[in-house]
Motif scaffolding. Structure first.
Motif, short mmCIF file in Angstrom:
data_model
loop_
_atom_site.label_atom_id
_atom_site.label_comp_id
_atom_site.label_asym_id
_atom_site.label_seq_id
_atom_site.Cartn_x
_atom_site.Cartn_y
_atom_site.Cartn_z
N THR A 59 0.83 -1.20 0.00
CA THR A 59 0.00 0.00 0.00
C THR A 59 0.86 1.25 0.00
O THR A 59 0.58 2.21 -0.73
CB THR A 59 -0.92 0.01 1.24
OG1 THR A 59 -1.67 -1.20 1.26
CG2 THR A 59 -1.84 1.20 1.25
N LYS A 61 3.92 1.56 -1.20
CA LYS A 61 4.54 1.73 -2.53
C LYS A 61 3.52 2.23 -3.54
O LYS A 61 3.85 3.04 -4.43
CB LYS A 61 5.12 0.39 -2.99
CG LYS A 61 6.40 0.03 -2.27
CD LYS A 61 7.03 -1.23 -2.84
CE LYS A 61 8.34 -1.51 -2.16
NZ LYS A 61 9.01 -2.67 -2.73
N LEU A 62 2.28 1.80 -3.43
CA LEU A 62 1.23 2.28 -4.32
C LEU A 62 0.98 3.76 -4.12
O LEU A 62 0.85 4.51 -5.09
CB LEU A 62 -0.07 1.48 -4.08
CG LEU A 62 -1.26 1.86 -4.94
CD1 LEU A 62 -0.97 1.50 -6.39
CD2 LEU A 62 -2.50 1.15 -4.45
N LEU A 64 3.12 5.97 -2.95
CA LEU A 64 4.27 6.71 -3.45
C LEU A 64 4.29 6.76 -4.97
O LEU A 64 4.69 7.77 -5.55
CB LEU A 64 5.57 6.06 -2.94
CG LEU A 64 5.85 6.24 -1.46
CD1 LEU A 64 7.15 5.53 -1.09
CD2 LEU A 64 5.94 7.71 -1.08
N SER A 65 3.86 5.70 -5.63
CA SER A 65 3.88 5.69 -7.08
C SER A 65 2.81 6.62 -7.67
O SER A 65 2.98 7.14 -8.76
CB SER A 65 3.68 4.26 -7.61
OG SER A 65 2.36 3.81 -7.32
N ASN A 66 1.72 6.85 -6.95
CA ASN A 66 0.67 7.73 -7.43
C ASN A 66 1.02 9.21 -7.25
O ASN A 66 0.49 10.06 -7.92
CB ASN A 66 -0.65 7.45 -6.72
CG ASN A 66 -1.27 6.15 -7.17
OD1 ASN A 66 -0.94 5.66 -8.25
ND2 ASN A 66 -2.15 5.59 -6.36
N ASN A 67 1.92 9.48 -6.32
CA ASN A 67 2.33 10.87 -6.07
C ASN A 67 3.52 11.14 -6.90
O ASN A 67 4.12 11.85 -7.30
CB ASN A 67 2.62 11.10 -4.61
CG ASN A 67 1.36 11.04 -3.79
OD1 ASN A 67 0.29 11.31 -4.29
ND2 ASN A 67 1.47 10.66 -2.52
#
Length: 67
Positions: A59, A61-62, A64-67
């Motif tokens: 969650t 990592k998800l 962080l990847s969206n930001n």
């Protein structure tokens, strides 16, 4: 202090034949069953905590990847 004296004080039996669980009485049998239940609960908690940590990491990592 010698090893035999220390073992006697600590209640350790160095003879493998005598170092067994005594289940002759119901009280001793219930104590052993209680210990087994505690170990099983501990093992289940470790598995749940590992799964929870993996889920939290995924969650994070998800996010962080969206930001």
């Amino acid at each position: 202090m010698k090893e035999n004296e220390l073992n006697t004080i600590m209640g350790v039996v160095s003879d493998p034949v005598k170092n067994v669980y005594d289940i002759t009485s119901r009280k001793n049998l219930q104590e052993i069953q209680r210990i087994i239940r505690i170990f099983k609960i501990n093992e289940e908690q470790n598995i749940k905590n590992k799964n929870f940590a993996i889920k939290n990491l995924a969650t994070f990592k998800l996010v962080l990847s969206n930001n």
